[in-house]
Write a protein that holds these residues in place. Structure first.
Motif, PDB file in Angstrom:
ATOM      1  N   PRO A 187       0.841  -1.206   0.000  1.00  0.00           N
ATOM      2  CA  PRO A 187       0.000   0.000   0.000  1.00  0.00           C
ATOM      3  C   PRO A 187       0.870   1.248   0.000  1.00  0.00           C
ATOM      4  CG  PRO A 187      -0.875  -1.622   1.521  1.00  0.00           C
ATOM      5  CD  PRO A 187       0.457  -2.153   1.065  1.00  0.00           C
ATOM      6  N   ALA A 188       0.500   2.205  -0.842  1.00  0.00           N
ATOM      7  CA  ALA A 188       1.394   3.335  -1.067  1.00  0.00           C
ATOM      8  C   ALA A 188       0.617   4.630  -1.282  1.00  0.00           C
ATOM      9  CB  ALA A 188       2.288   3.064  -2.281  1.00  0.00           C
ATOM     10  N   LYS A 189       1.352   5.723  -1.184  1.00  0.00           N
ATOM     11  CA  LYS A 189       0.887   7.057  -1.542  1.00  0.00           C
ATOM     12  C   LYS A 189       1.737   7.544  -2.714  1.00  0.00           C
ATOM     13  CE  LYS A 189       1.838   8.659   2.547  1.00  0.00           C
ATOM     14  NZ  LYS A 189       1.965   9.598   3.705  1.00  0.00           N
ATOM     15  N   ILE A 190       1.146   8.399  -3.546  1.00  0.00           N
ATOM     16  CA  ILE A 190       1.847   8.861  -4.742  1.00  0.00           C
ATOM     17  C   ILE A 190       1.713  10.372  -4.897  1.00  0.00           C
ATOM     18  CG2 ILE A 190      -0.186   8.405  -6.204  1.00  0.00           C
ATOM     19  CD1 ILE A 190       1.819   7.744  -8.482  1.00  0.00           C
ATOM     20  N   GLY A 191       2.768  10.974  -5.398  1.00  0.00           N
ATOM     21  CA  GLY A 191       2.761  12.402  -5.717  1.00  0.00           C
ATOM     22  C   GLY A 191       3.796  12.672  -6.780  1.00  0.00           C
ATOM     23  N   TRP A 192       3.869  13.913  -7.220  1.00  0.00           N
ATOM     24  CA  TRP A 192       4.859  14.250  -8.240  1.00  0.00           C
ATOM     25  C   TRP A 192       5.281  15.705  -8.136  1.00  0.00           C
ATOM     26  CZ3 TRP A 192       0.071  12.143 -10.041  1.00  0.00           C
ATOM     27  CH2 TRP A 192      -0.901  13.098 -10.363  1.00  0.00           C
ATOM     28  N   GLY A 193       6.338  16.006  -8.849  1.00  0.00           N
ATOM     29  CA  GLY A 193       6.863  17.364  -8.865  1.00  0.00           C
ATOM     30  C   GLY A 193       7.846  17.514 -10.008  1.00  0.00           C
ATOM     31  N   LEU A 251       6.947   7.836  -4.647  1.00  0.00           N
ATOM     32  CA  LEU A 251       6.110   6.860  -3.956  1.00  0.00           C
ATOM     33  C   LEU A 251       6.560   6.690  -2.517  1.00  0.00           C
ATOM     34  CD1 LEU A 251       4.003   5.707  -5.935  1.00  0.00           C
ATOM     35  CD2 LEU A 251       6.208   5.974  -7.125  1.00  0.00           C
ATOM     36  N   GLN A 252       5.599   6.682  -1.609  1.00  0.00           N
ATOM     37  CA  GLN A 252       5.851   6.419  -0.188  1.00  0.00           C
ATOM     38  C   GLN A 252       4.914   5.343   0.311  1.00  0.00           C
ATOM     39  OE1 GLN A 252       5.418   9.987   2.149  1.00  0.00           O
ATOM     40  NE2 GLN A 252       7.454  10.759   1.626  1.00  0.00           N
ATOM     41  N   GLY A 253       5.354   4.625   1.345  1.00  0.00           N
ATOM     42  CA  GLY A 253       4.469   3.711   2.028  1.00  0.00           C
ATOM     43  C   GLY A 253       3.442   4.473   2.843  1.00  0.00           C
ATOM     44  N   LYS A 254       2.441   3.793   3.308  1.00  0.00           N
ATOM     45  CA  LYS A 254       1.385   4.451   4.085  1.00  0.00           C
ATOM     46  C   LYS A 254       1.930   5.123   5.345  1.00  0.00           C
ATOM     47  CE  LYS A 254      -2.270   3.526   1.580  1.00  0.00           C
ATOM     48  NZ  LYS A 254      -3.089   4.600   0.964  1.00  0.00           N
ATOM     49  N   ASP A 255       3.050   4.589   5.882  1.00  0.00           N
ATOM     50  CA  ASP A 255       3.643   5.191   7.080  1.00  0.00           C
ATOM     51  C   ASP A 255       4.668   6.280   6.734  1.00  0.00           C
ATOM     52  OD1 ASP A 255       5.707   3.722   6.037  1.00  0.00           O
ATOM     53  OD2 ASP A 255       6.075   2.524   7.837  1.00  0.00           O
ATOM     54  N   GLY A 256       4.822   6.584   5.442  1.00  0.00           N
ATOM     55  CA  GLY A 256       5.715   7.646   5.020  1.00  0.00           C
ATOM     56  C   GLY A 256       7.108   7.206   4.626  1.00  0.00           C
ATOM     57  N   ALA A 346      15.194  18.365  -3.170  1.00  0.00           N
ATOM     58  CA  ALA A 346      14.601  19.588  -2.620  1.00  0.00           C
ATOM     59  C   ALA A 346      13.131  19.691  -3.013  1.00  0.00           C
ATOM     60  CB  ALA A 346      15.379  20.806  -3.092  1.00  0.00           C
ATOM     61  N   ALA A 347      12.820  19.352  -4.271  1.00  0.00           N
ATOM     62  CA  ALA A 347      11.432  19.370  -4.712  1.00  0.00           C
ATOM     63  C   ALA A 347      10.658  18.184  -4.133  1.00  0.00           C
ATOM     64  CB  ALA A 347      11.373  19.347  -6.235  1.00  0.00           C
ATOM     65  N   TYR A 348      11.317  17.062  -3.982  1.00  0.00           N
ATOM     66  CA  TYR A 348      10.710  15.846  -3.422  1.00  0.00           C
ATOM     67  C   TYR A 348      10.173  16.105  -2.021  1.00  0.00           C
ATOM     68  CZ  TYR A 348      10.989  11.072  -1.365  1.00  0.00           C
ATOM     69  OH  TYR A 348      10.736   9.887  -0.703  1.00  0.00           O
ATOM     70  N   GLN A 349      10.864  16.913  -1.257  1.00  0.00           N
ATOM     71  CA  GLN A 349      10.442  17.190   0.116  1.00  0.00           C
ATOM     72  C   GLN A 349       9.164  18.016   0.188  1.00  0.00           C
ATOM     73  OE1 GLN A 349      14.520  18.696   1.178  1.00  0.00           O
ATOM     74  NE2 GLN A 349      14.201  17.450   3.015  1.00  0.00           N
ATOM     75  N   LYS A 350       8.766  18.624  -0.938  1.00  0.00           N
ATOM     76  CA  LYS A 350       7.563  19.454  -0.968  1.00  0.00           C
ATOM     77  C   LYS A 350       6.376  18.750  -1.624  1.00  0.00           C
ATOM     78  CE  LYS A 350      10.549  23.515  -1.480  1.00  0.00           C
ATOM     79  NZ  LYS A 350      10.925  24.656  -2.384  1.00  0.00           N
ATOM     80  N   VAL A 351       6.543  17.495  -2.009  1.00  0.00           N
ATOM     81  CA  VAL A 351       5.488  16.770  -2.721  1.00  0.00           C
ATOM     82  C   VAL A 351       4.278  16.552  -1.818  1.00  0.00           C
ATOM     83  CG1 VAL A 351       4.878  14.521  -3.723  1.00  0.00           C
ATOM     84  CG2 VAL A 351       7.032  15.638  -4.354  1.00  0.00           C
ATOM     85  N   GLU A 352       3.103  16.749  -2.370  1.00  0.00           N
ATOM     86  CA  GLU A 352       1.856  16.423  -1.682  1.00  0.00           C
ATOM     87  C   GLU A 352       1.362  15.075  -2.200  1.00  0.00           C
ATOM     88  OE1 GLU A 352      -0.941  19.575  -2.167  1.00  0.00           O
ATOM     89  OE2 GLU A 352       0.341  21.076  -1.195  1.00  0.00           O
ATOM     90  N   TYR A 353       1.144  14.144  -1.289  1.00  0.00           N
ATOM     91  CA  TYR A 353       0.828  12.766  -1.670  1.00  0.00           C
ATOM     92  C   TYR A 353      -0.674  12.502  -1.622  1.00  0.00           C
ATOM     93  CZ  TYR A 353       5.810  11.786  -1.402  1.00  0.00           C
ATOM     94  OH  TYR A 353       7.154  11.790  -1.623  1.00  0.00           O
ATOM     95  N   ARG A 354      -1.087  11.556  -2.455  1.00  0.00           N
ATOM     96  CA  ARG A 354      -2.474  11.110  -2.476  1.00  0.00           C
ATOM     97  C   ARG A 354      -2.519   9.620  -2.172  1.00  0.00           C
ATOM     98  NH1 ARG A 354      -4.768  14.222  -7.878  1.00  0.00           N
ATOM     99  NH2 ARG A 354      -3.225  15.896  -7.886  1.00  0.00           N
TER     100      ARG A 354
END
Length: 508
Positions: A187-193, A251-256, A346-354
């Motif tokens: 299970p994962a969260k996804i975002g982009w930048g 991509l991040q896991g549900k726990d970040g 640097a941009a990765y740290q600002k990603v908003e995940y869904r």
């Protein structure tokens, strides 16, 4: 709980290339096929978004030919290993996969063979799997043997010839790395930048005033020169743009915890490598640096970042106006990889995940004409190869290109060119099997019905350079018959086809 790891098959009977292609077309549905992959498991109804990554070593043995230049040489040292890296995304109903390989270019046939294996062992249709090459010049080729330079009159070869030993190996590894990434789905969260890095990209085609710099191997004079002498007084202006953007998906896991990342930079290899070394170039160093930055050096399963080649057919890392200081082997490459990774982080740290997004894919084969030489050029090429080599600088590659002219003259009239488009929520990724000019990538981004959008080149095949019609008119290395093989209008037709595929997914 750790993912269930099933034992993968370790052997396969490899067929001649024609059999592989036929089997792959049947097993992988390599046609226009918008249909979904089967639901992964009973949880699909819950709309659980999952992601998995993996990487496997594809380093060849020493003695393999390094084919980045006009004169292939045997590898004598492995500086850093080559990898096939995979990212699999699953929205509970549809599944897609991206594979990026450290290779100068992979022919369609071993990729189709890999997709056949993927369909058999992982139940994922090949139409939903992208396989691309990074274009490192410090490794072996998985392209057709005809791509290896020669100055001899080409002998007839089987149509198509069987897969080489390395092509068989890389096909197996591509299939296995996708299977391993599926094993690692969680299970994962996804975002982009995205981030811009203009200081590393330079258009390598130049208008130059010195006619002696514009000779081509066919006895003519071009309007532009690829890679002119650095600091030359003959330099006038670059012949095209660059694309400095680095788009990425995270991509991040549900726990970040970090799972993986897919990025694309429109930059040719960096180089600065001893001639007989095997190296993944800055693509491999980028992955190492990203793993350090996200704090995942000892994570299990391993964090994997895939740096794909964007659209860099006319772009490299050389500022032709200024001569840079001499550096040690790999020094400049590591500087580029570090700066690019640091900027992406640097941009990765600002990603908003869904927590969930739909994924989709389209695949199409576009019939295009191969370029054909005139009868006069065929006769000229045969006559040239029958004589001893000549030595003036502009004739250094004339025998190689005479050989390529004869290959095209004896080859097929048309090619089925594989094109792919992916949708991840509102984001689009379009792929092309050519070394694509930056202006084509910029056009795809600007005109895409889904945004953001970006392109990946050398995907699902290796069909040579693809200048725009306007760049064809200027001549230069990338337009030479043999470096470029597809029809002059290929870029226009491919752009229209890809945009249509994205529009179809947007309407769904």
């Amino acid at each position: 709980m750790a993912p269930n790891r099933r034992k993968l098959g370790s052997s396969m009977r490899f067929l001649p290339r024609r059999s592989f292609v036929a089997a792959a077309l049947a097993a992988c549905s390599l046609v226009v096929c918008p249909g979904s992959a089967p639901a992964a498991d009973a949880r699909s109804a819950e709309r659980v978004f999952r992601a998995g990554v993996a990487q496997l070593d594809i380093t060849p043995e020493l003695g393999s030919l390094i084919v980045g230049g006009f004169n292939p040489i045997p590898a004598r040292h492995i500086h850093d290993p080559l990898y096939a890296r995979a990212l699999v995304l699953d929205d509970g109903q549809n599944r897609i996969a991206f594979v990026v390989c450290d290779n100068v270019g992979i022919a369609r046939e071993p990729i189709d063979a890999a997709k056949q294996l993927i369909a058999q062992q992982s139940k994922l249709p090949g139409s939903r799997v992208m396989v691309s090459a990074t274009h490192t010049h410090s490794g072996p080729s998985a392209r057709a043997e005809s791509y290896i330079p020669s100055d001899k009159i080409p002998a007839p070869e089987p149509t198509p010839p069987p897969l080489t030993k390395y092509q068989q190996f890389i096909a197996r590894r591509i299939a296995d790395v996708v299977h391993c990434a599926i094993n690692n789905l969680e299970p994962a969260k996804i975002g982009w930048g995205s981030v811009r890095q203009p200081q590393h990209v330079f258009n390598r085609r130049w208008f130059v005033s010195d006619e002696a710099l514009r000779h081509n191997p066919f006895g003519g004079i071009d309007r532009v020169r690829m890679n002119p002498p650095v600091g030359s007084p003959a330099l006038e202006r670059p012949a095209g743009p660059t694309d400095p953007e680095i788009p990425f998906i995270a991509l991040q896991g549900k726990d970040g915890h970090p799972i993986g990342l897919l990025a694309a930079y429109s930059l040719h290899y960096v180089g600065g490598v001893p001639a007989a070394d095997i190296s993944a170039d800055y693509y491999g160093m980028f992955n190492q640096r990203m793993r350090e930055l996200v704090g995942a050096e000892r994570q299990e399963p391993a964090f994997v970042s895939l740096m794909a080649n964007g659209t860099s057919g006319n772009v490299n890392n050389i500022d032709f106006r200024t001569r840079r200081p001499t550096k040690k082997p790999y020094e400049h490459m590591r500087e580029v990889a570090t700066e690019v990774a640091d900027a992406v982080f640097a941009a990765y740290q600002k990603v908003e995940y869904r927590d969930w997004l739909p994924v989709d894919a389209r695949y199409r084969e576009l019939s295009l004409a191969w370029r054909k030489p005139t009868p006069e050029l065929v006769a000229q090429s045969r006559d040239l190869l029958a004589k001893p080599p000549r030595t003036p600088p502009w004739q250094a590659n004339e025998r190689t290109y005479a050989n390529r002219v004869l290959q095209l003259a004896n080859g097929p009239d048309r090619a089925d060119v594989p094109l792919q488009a992916f949708r991840i929520g509102e984001l689009a990724i379009m792929t092309l099997p050519t070394e694509t000019f930056a202006e084509t990538g910029l056009e795809l981004k600007a005109r895409s019905p889904l945004k953001p959008a970006f392109a990946i080149e050398l995907a699902n095949g290796s069909f040579g350079y693809m200048p725009t019609p306007e760049q064809h008119a200027l001549g230069g290395y990338e337009s030479w018959l043999g470096t470029n093989r597809l029809e002059i209008e290929a870029s226009t037709k491919i752009v229209d086809a890809l945009l249509g595929m994205v529009a179809e997914m947007k309407m769904k």
